[in-house]
Motif scaffolding. Structure first.
Motif, mmCIF file in Angstrom:
data_model
loop_
_atom_site.group_PDB
_atom_site.id
_atom_site.type_symbol
_atom_site.label_atom_id
_atom_site.label_comp_id
_atom_site.label_asym_id
_atom_site.label_seq_id
_atom_site.Cartn_x
_atom_site.Cartn_y
_atom_site.Cartn_z
ATOM 1 N N LYS B 12 -25.444 -12.041 43.800
ATOM 2 C CA LYS B 12 -25.172 -10.765 43.150
ATOM 3 C C LYS B 12 -23.705 -10.390 43.224
ATOM 4 C CE LYS B 12 -29.698 -8.718 43.329
ATOM 5 N NZ LYS B 12 -30.602 -7.832 44.017
ATOM 6 N N LYS B 15 -21.791 -10.814 40.156
ATOM 7 C CA LYS B 15 -22.069 -9.908 39.031
ATOM 8 C C LYS B 15 -21.271 -8.614 39.147
ATOM 9 C CE LYS B 15 -26.595 -11.832 38.241
ATOM 10 N NZ LYS B 15 -28.030 -11.686 38.417
ATOM 11 N N ILE B 16 -20.644 -8.444 40.249
ATOM 12 C CA ILE B 16 -19.805 -7.266 40.372
ATOM 13 C C ILE B 16 -18.705 -7.291 39.309
ATOM 14 C CG2 ILE B 16 -18.208 -6.045 41.911
ATOM 15 C CD1 ILE B 16 -21.117 -5.801 42.711
ATOM 16 N N LEU B 18 -19.040 -7.840 36.377
ATOM 17 C CA LEU B 18 -19.525 -7.152 35.191
ATOM 18 C C LEU B 18 -19.116 -5.686 35.173
ATOM 19 C CD1 LEU B 18 -23.133 -8.602 34.923
ATOM 20 C CD2 LEU B 18 -21.237 -9.004 33.350
ATOM 21 N N LEU B 19 -18.807 -5.177 36.331
ATOM 22 C CA LEU B 19 -18.413 -3.771 36.421
ATOM 23 C C LEU B 19 -17.162 -3.480 35.605
ATOM 24 C CD1 LEU B 19 -18.927 -2.858 40.147
ATOM 25 C CD2 LEU B 19 -20.090 -1.896 38.182
ATOM 26 N N PRO B 22 -17.959 -1.865 31.891
ATOM 27 C CA PRO B 22 -18.106 -0.424 31.685
ATOM 28 C C PRO B 22 -16.872 0.369 32.049
ATOM 29 C CG PRO B 22 -19.491 -1.180 33.490
ATOM 30 C CD PRO B 22 -18.964 -2.399 32.818
ATOM 31 N N ILE B 23 -16.152 -0.097 33.061
ATOM 32 C CA ILE B 23 -14.948 0.651 33.435
ATOM 33 C C ILE B 23 -13.923 0.617 32.304
ATOM 34 C CG2 ILE B 23 -12.968 0.636 34.992
ATOM 35 C CD1 ILE B 23 -14.957 -0.338 37.181
ATOM 36 N N LEU B 25 -14.588 0.054 29.129
ATOM 37 C CA LEU B 25 -15.131 0.800 28.007
ATOM 38 C C LEU B 25 -14.917 2.294 28.194
ATOM 39 C CD1 LEU B 25 -16.779 0.893 25.390
ATOM 40 C CD2 LEU B 25 -18.846 0.905 26.776
ATOM 41 N N PHE B 26 -15.148 2.748 29.432
ATOM 42 C CA PHE B 26 -14.982 4.166 29.762
ATOM 43 C C PHE B 26 -13.540 4.606 29.494
ATOM 44 C CE2 PHE B 26 -14.530 7.811 32.531
ATOM 45 C CZ PHE B 26 -15.736 8.471 32.354
ATOM 46 N N PHE B 28 -11.247 2.987 27.665
ATOM 47 C CA PHE B 28 -10.857 2.766 26.278
ATOM 48 C C PHE B 28 -11.356 3.886 25.366
ATOM 49 C CE2 PHE B 28 -12.108 1.074 22.088
ATOM 50 C CZ PHE B 28 -10.852 0.772 21.597
#
Lengths: 200, 397
Positions: B12, B15-16, B18-19, B22-23, B25-26, B28
């Motif tokens: 796992k 997969k961090i 992947l964070l 969203p960061i 995107l937030f 942008f």
């Protein structure tokens, strides 16, 4: 007859509450960084109002709509998750044209807990793709909200969500062929959904 | 006893990463505080002012080919001929002449007479009719060719066009006649013009004719525009356009003739163009954006003493041009609303669309000086815009 049904319903409810409280002694969910959640939501989309920057309020002229969403998030710690979601809504205009909005948002959530319930408050921000008739617009969107989640098991949970959609459509008015500044409008909508969560 | 569930954390940690998505995107998304919109009308702004369109007495699936006013009554040719008597809210279908069943063209003269073209039942032949009460009277034909359309000009003259439909000719040949007192007079149009060392044919069968405020009759026949002060003399050629382009309609304003034509751009896409001329061959072209737009007819609509709007028929909506002081050199083009609405004049209060109809033509009530009823003739019924300046509304007839 109705009284009998009411008594029966109360008994069932008591049994469930006792059962839940009994479990409270045995379970306490905690999550670590890297744990993940996949959520699917569906429900009603309630158009609230449009507001201009000069605080002129007006009806959206939209019907009650539908909404669906897929969400992935991961725990930063036991209380905070961060993730992203893809939503899609539809509602009908006065002349039966359909308004579609598809937001792609990043989302951060903070969880309050009272076993077996969890009460996350969260906020998402991202890009919203809007179409109405032949028109298309790409806007910013802010989605604050709160949920009430009932944990069915350590993997599955079900919840109810209230999420506010705030969509500003602001224009510079500088480009020919594009909306003038006085077309600026803030869209305000409310999402009421039921959700199923899977944690892994 | 207290159980504590923790999840298996194997694999796992990777997969961090992947964070980051969203960061980013937030972050942008906050750059997008100003909307990117592909039309000139804000979607929410248009929705806020959109109103339910009223439904009238006409079927919504008819194609309205032409419209005329005789006396105070309105007439349309939409397969059948329909009449709306003065003071009546409803349209009434008129009986068809025996042996004929389809009408797409009608016109009225200054004496209140209605003339119509009817196709017979197998669409093989056409007839020219006048209306007497509720009865049609068949009139003689101008020639052996197929009668295509009847039009009237602002001074009440009636024009009838015919087309050679013989299978043995590949030429899209047409003639235009002036009809008066029961007789047809052939309009004398030059048939060819010398360009360099070769002659270019000016023959065409898709006529439009107007009588303009400059006292001239202006005629378009698919690829050419002509004018004359006198119907009995040969018309003067303004300038032929590329034969791959087809003129759709004419309008006159303030010393200039405006016309629409459709062609192809360099990529092969459809290209709708508005052009203008003062009659001396000058022409300025204004391609309509976005591309791939098909234009039909156009009309000037006077909304107040010194405020005119050039309306252009397109697919789905009426395109419009705000022309407070229209000159060929200073034409102010606005983007086509693209189904967003029908913003007439300077406000968007009347924003509706025409349900993806193709606007074929316009009819402006000639009895009102300005700001009167404006009709859009479409392949999905007849639409009317009425009301005061700034508060006009569209409804279905």
């Amino acid at each position: 007859m109705n009284l009998k049904k009411l008594v029966f319903f109360c008994l069932i409810l008591c049994v469930l509450i006792i059962n839940i409280n009994a479990q409270d002694d045995f379970y306490d969910f905690s999550y670590d960084r890297g744990d993940q959640i996949f959520t699917i939501r569906a429900g009603l989309f309630i158009p609230l109002f449009f507001m201009s920057p000069s605080l002129d309020f007006g009806s959206t002229n939209l019907s009650l709509g539908g909404i669906g969403a897929l969400e992935w998030s991961t725990y930063i710690n036991n209380r905070i998750t961060i993730g992203g979601e893809l939503s899609g809504m539809f509602a009908f205009g006065p002349n039966d044209r359909v308004l579609y909005m598809i937001p792609l948002t990043a989302k951060i959530a903070y969880y309050f807990r009272r076993y077996p319930f969890e009460f996350p408050i969260f906020c998402g921000a991202g890009i919203n793709f809007t179409t109405y008739g032949d028109a298309f617009s790409m806007d910013f969107i802010l989605k604050p909200g709160a949920s009430a989640i009932w944990n069915f098991s350590h993997e599955w949970a079900f919840g109810f969500n209230l999420i506010y959609w705030w969509v500003p459509q602001l224009y510079t008015g500088r480009r020919e062929g594009h909306p003038p500044r006085n077309h600026a409008m803030f869209g305000n909508f409310l999402e009421t959904t039921l959700s199923a969560m899977f944690r892994f | 006893m207290k159980l504590r569930y923790t999840f298996d954390r194997k694999e796992k940690s990777n997969k961090i990463g992947l964070l980051c998505i969203p960061i980013l995107l937030f972050l942008f998304s906050f750059l997008l505080m100003f909307s990117c919109n592909d039309s000139e009308l804000g979607i929410f702004y248009g929705l806020k002012s959109e109103e339910r369109i009223g439904i009238g007495s006409l079927p919504t699936n008819i194609t309205v080919g032409s419209m005329a006013k005789a006396g105070n009554d309105l007439y349309i040719a939409a397969g059948s001929v329909w009449r709306k008597p003065f003071g009546d809210e409803n349209w009434h279908m008129l009986p068809t002449p025996g042996g004929f069943h389809l009408s797409t063209s009608l016109a009225s003269d200054n004496d209140g007479n209605i003339f119509a073209i009817y196709y017979n039942k197998d669409n093989a032949n056409t007839g020219f009719f006048s209306l007497n009460g509720l009865e049609w009277t068949q009139l003689p034909r101008p020639d052996a060719w197929s009668i295509q359309s009847v039009k009237s000009t602002a001074d009440g003259k009636i024009f009838v066009s015919t087309r050679n439909t013989s299978p043995y000719t590949t030429d899209n040949d047409g003639r235009l006649y002036h009809y008066t007192g029961g007789t047809f007079t052939l309009i004398d149009l030059p048939e060819r013009v010398l360009f360099g060392r070769t002659y270019t044919s000016l023959i065409g069968s898709s006529f439009d004719v107007i009588f303009a405020a400059d006292g001239k009759y202006w005629i378009s026949n698919a690829h050419s525009i002509f004018y004359s002060d006198d119907l009995d003399e040969q018309f003067t050629l303004v300038e032929p356009i590329d034969r791959n382009r087809k003129i759709e309609g004419l309008a006159y304003h303030d010393g200039h003739i405006y016309f629409t034509f459709n062609g192809r751009d360099r990529r092969g896409g459809r290209l709708g163009v508005i052009s203008s001329s003062d009659g001396s061959g000058f022409r300025s072209e204004h391609p309509i954006t976005p591309s791939n737009t098909f234009l039909t007819n156009l009309a000037f609509f006077q909304v107040s003493n010194d405020n005119w709007v050039l309306l252009v028929g397109t697919e789905a909506v009426i395109g419009y041009f705000q022309l407070p002081n229209p000159t060929p050199d200073n034409i102010h083009l606005l983007d086509r609303p693209r189904g967003q609405g029908l913003p007439l004049v300077t406000n968007y209060n009347s924003a509706v669309d025409l349900h993806r109809a193709l606007v074929l033509d316009f009819f402006i009530d000639p009895s009102v000086l300005f700001g009167g009823d404006l009709y859009a003739l479409t392949n999905r019924g007849l639409w009317k815009s009425s009301g005061n300046f700034g508060e006009r509304r569209w409804s279905r007839e």
